[in-house]
Design an enzyme around this catalytic site. Sequence first.
Site: not given
Length: 272
Positions: A64, A209-210
């Site tokens: 992601s 963002k992970t």
Amino acid sequence: MRQIDRLPFVFAIVLFLLAWLLGFPMRAQSAPLDDVECTLVEDAVSGETLYRDGVCDQRFSPASTFKVPLALIGYDAGILSDEHTPSWDYRPEFNAVKRDRKTVDPTIWERDSVLWYSREITSRLGGERFAGYVSKFGYGNMDVSGSAGKNDGLTHSWVNSSLEISPVEQTAFLRRMLAGKMTVSARAHQMAKAIIPSFRAGDWVVQGKTGSTRLGSGGTGKRSLGWFVGWAAKDGRRIVFARLVVDDKRTDMPKGLATRAGFLNDLPGLIK
């Protein structure tokens, strides 16, 4: 002479059969895969390495974290308009996990990491435009072909499939993005940065963002992957960072969220 030449081959076969019968481990089947960890922090302007630890040049699925370049693409292509437009309703054919069965806009997409929204963006782009953007960005190995024989590159290539990127390449991409040097409009740069989730780490204001996935065929492997990539600012200074963890340890939360929590805890001590 021919019988003598065959002896090493016969001997190897006998050893293999004995090992199989006695239950000895076979190297090709049981050799453990190494765990991989990397923490990389660079000055966002100069690119100077401020902290580096671990294996940072090995490529893995972006999972992601690919929502960062995909936001640039979506805004530049006119598919995304602002922080809350378009707002798309969930449909049963998306077959999403329960938490993602809801109406989603660009801000919610990034915050909650909603996979079906990403696939709606790439489907509207089409394969040729999608591949063109990824190639122009020079993003990782730029391979959006997807899994072999499945023709799923448009919807699956960035999650445990063909597209891969290293932590070093992640930070290089982020530095170009923050400098406004990607091959997209100025507004696309602005809007993409605006929807990346924000956090605090001591005095640092962090946006990042992970990414989480399980490695192996169909994402069913024992090893899990966690990313946290982004940038942070303090006292007029800006850095970019990438943390990657790949191992078979189980956590109480997705590996990406655990990786993020660890990095936010560590950052104030890493860079003074």
